[in-house]
Design a protein around this motif. Structure first.
Motif, short mmCIF file in Angstrom:
data_model
loop_
_atom_site.label_atom_id
_atom_site.label_comp_id
_atom_site.label_asym_id
_atom_site.label_seq_id
_atom_site.Cartn_x
_atom_site.Cartn_y
_atom_site.Cartn_z
N GLY B 10 6.56 10.14 6.46
CA GLY B 10 6.19 11.12 7.47
C GLY B 10 6.75 10.74 8.82
N LEU B 11 6.26 11.44 9.84
CA LEU B 11 6.68 11.22 11.22
C LEU B 11 5.70 10.28 11.91
CD1 LEU B 11 8.44 11.91 13.71
CD2 LEU B 11 6.94 13.90 14.07
N VAL B 12 6.22 9.24 12.53
CA VAL B 12 5.37 8.28 13.23
C VAL B 12 6.06 7.88 14.53
CG1 VAL B 12 6.37 6.33 11.96
CG2 VAL B 12 4.09 6.10 12.98
N GLN B 13 5.29 7.57 15.54
CA GLN B 13 5.85 7.15 16.83
C GLN B 13 6.30 5.69 16.78
OE1 GLN B 13 2.88 8.00 19.83
NE2 GLN B 13 3.66 10.09 20.10
N PRO B 14 7.26 5.34 17.60
CA PRO B 14 7.64 3.92 17.68
C PRO B 14 6.43 3.05 17.98
CG PRO B 14 9.23 5.27 18.85
CD PRO B 14 8.10 6.19 18.45
N GLY B 15 6.36 1.92 17.28
CA GLY B 15 5.22 1.02 17.40
C GLY B 15 4.11 1.32 16.43
N GLY B 16 4.19 2.44 15.75
CA GLY B 16 3.15 2.84 14.81
C GLY B 16 3.28 2.19 13.45
N SER B 17 2.37 2.59 12.55
CA SER B 17 2.32 2.02 11.20
C SER B 17 2.33 3.13 10.17
CB SER B 17 1.05 1.18 11.03
OG SER B 17 1.04 0.08 11.90
N ASP B 74 -1.36 -3.78 -10.02
CA ASP B 74 -0.94 -3.51 -11.39
C ASP B 74 -1.95 -2.62 -12.13
OD1 ASP B 74 0.62 -6.80 -11.91
OD2 ASP B 74 1.36 -4.95 -10.97
N ALA B 75 -3.21 -2.73 -11.78
CA ALA B 75 -4.22 -1.89 -12.44
C ALA B 75 -4.00 -0.41 -12.12
CB ALA B 75 -5.62 -2.32 -12.00
N GLN B 76 -3.42 -0.14 -10.96
CA GLN B 76 -3.14 1.22 -10.55
C GLN B 76 -1.67 1.60 -10.72
OE1 GLN B 76 -5.53 3.40 -9.56
NE2 GLN B 76 -7.01 1.79 -10.01
N ASN B 77 -0.90 0.71 -11.36
CA ASN B 77 0.54 0.96 -11.57
C ASN B 77 1.25 1.30 -10.26
OD1 ASN B 77 0.27 0.52 -14.30
ND2 ASN B 77 0.22 2.69 -14.84
N SER B 78 0.87 0.62 -9.20
CA SER B 78 1.33 1.01 -7.87
C SER B 78 1.97 -0.13 -7.09
CB SER B 78 0.17 1.57 -7.05
OG SER B 78 -0.31 2.76 -7.61
N LEU B 79 2.97 0.25 -6.34
CA LEU B 79 3.67 -0.63 -5.41
C LEU B 79 3.46 -0.08 -4.01
CD1 LEU B 79 5.99 -2.85 -4.91
CD2 LEU B 79 7.56 -0.90 -5.08
N PHE B 80 3.34 -0.97 -3.03
CA PHE B 80 3.08 -0.54 -1.66
C PHE B 80 4.05 -1.21 -0.69
CE2 PHE B 80 -0.67 1.55 -3.00
CZ PHE B 80 -1.30 0.73 -3.92
N LEU B 81 4.26 -0.54 0.43
CA LEU B 81 4.98 -1.16 1.55
C LEU B 81 4.23 -0.80 2.83
CD1 LEU B 81 7.52 -2.84 2.26
CD2 LEU B 81 8.64 -0.66 2.83
N GLN B 82 3.58 -1.80 3.40
CA GLN B 82 2.91 -1.62 4.68
C GLN B 82 3.92 -1.88 5.78
OE1 GLN B 82 -0.32 -0.66 5.43
NE2 GLN B 82 0.41 -0.63 7.54
N MET B 83 4.15 -0.87 6.62
CA MET B 83 5.16 -0.96 7.67
C MET B 83 4.47 -0.89 9.02
SD MET B 83 8.17 1.41 6.03
CE MET B 83 7.25 2.93 6.26
N ASN B 84 4.56 -1.96 9.78
CA ASN B 84 3.96 -2.03 11.12
C ASN B 84 5.05 -2.16 12.17
OD1 ASN B 84 1.41 -2.03 9.86
ND2 ASN B 84 1.34 -4.27 9.78
N SER B 85 4.67 -1.93 13.41
CA SER B 85 5.60 -2.06 14.55
C SER B 85 6.90 -1.33 14.27
CB SER B 85 5.88 -3.55 14.83
OG SER B 85 4.69 -4.25 15.08
N LEU B 86 6.77 -0.09 13.84
CA LEU B 86 7.95 0.67 13.43
C LEU B 86 8.86 0.95 14.62
CD1 LEU B 86 6.27 2.96 10.80
CD2 LEU B 86 8.28 1.53 10.39
N ARG B 87 10.16 0.96 14.31
CA ARG B 87 11.21 1.19 15.30
C ARG B 87 12.00 2.44 14.91
NH1 ARG B 87 13.45 -5.02 14.62
NH2 ARG B 87 11.59 -6.10 15.47
#
Lengths: 110, 115
Positions: B10-17, B74-87
């Motif tokens: 989605g759309l996020v402002q610089p510095g957001g997560s 693995d129980a949810q068959n899911s992979l995640f990427l937490q992105m902080n301090s976005l540029r």
């Protein structure tokens, strides 16, 4: 880290053969497998070659891969070119800490 | 049939997560290592992160180290990427890819970092 260098573009006529090179800047090309991905406009990448020269099922045998230790490079060769081969192609390899992609090569079928 | 579906872009402002998800179906997810790869508009592919099966190994590209965190459930068959301090330069389509003998890719999710 190492860099994988590909030509920006190649072209060929239908039925002809083209080869795309991928040169590794440091470390031996033979030390880690090379993969090749095809990406058509608006689509996700798909694997056409893995482990230097293996083809996933469903990839035509017109696609072949090789490595050359003398030039520290890998190559993707596509024979019998068809219009559906027109796409971007990326090589990829890795070391113990990173995966790297080449910059990509745009294949144009004339 | 094996499938990977990314979401969370989605759309996020610089510095957001932002937190991206990738759900796998048709495979025993826990058996596989996974990668995140991104592609900026009109640019090439860039590897972002790797996580081994059992979360044994986690690797990051230098450009995201310290800002992004990869994880899996693995129980949810899911992979995640937490992105902080976005540029702004993090703007890209983010793909997840499953590692078998070769990589199988999802369809991607678009992240736009803009004010």
């Amino acid at each position: 880290n190492f860099i994988l260098t590909q030509p920006h573009s190649v072209s060929g006529s239908p039925g002809k053969t083209v080869t795309i090179s991928c040169t590794r800047s440091s470390g031996s090309i033979a030390s880690n497998y090379v993969q090749w991905y095809q990406q058509r406009p608006g689509s996700s990448p798909t694997t056409v070659i893995y482990e230097d020269k293996q083809r996933p099922s469903g990839v035509p045998d017109r696609f072949s891969g090789s490595i050359d230790t003398s030039s520290n490079s890998a190559s993707l060769t596509i024979s019998g070119l068809t219009a559906e081969d027109e796409a971007d192609y990326y090589c990829q390899s890795y070391d113990s800490r990173n995966h790297e992609f080449g910059g990509g090569t745009r294949l144009t079928v004339l | 049939e094996a499938q990977l579906v990314e979401s969370g872009g989605g759309l996020v402002q610089p510095g957001g997560s932002l937190r991206l998800s990738c759900v796998a179906s048709g495979v025993t997810f826990s058996h596989y290592s996974m990668n995140w790869v991104r592609q900026a508009p009109g640019k090439g592919l860039q590897w972002v992160s790797y996580i081994g099966s059992g979360s044994s190994v986690k690797l990051y590209a230098d450009s995201v180290k310290g800002r992004f965190t990869v994880s899996r459930d693995d129980a949810q068959n899911s992979l995640f990427l937490q992105m902080n301090s976005l540029r702004v330069e993090d703007t890209a389509v983010y793909y997840c890819a499953r590692v078998n003998s070769f990589w199988s890719w999802g369809q991607g999710t678009l992240v736009t970092v803009s004010s």
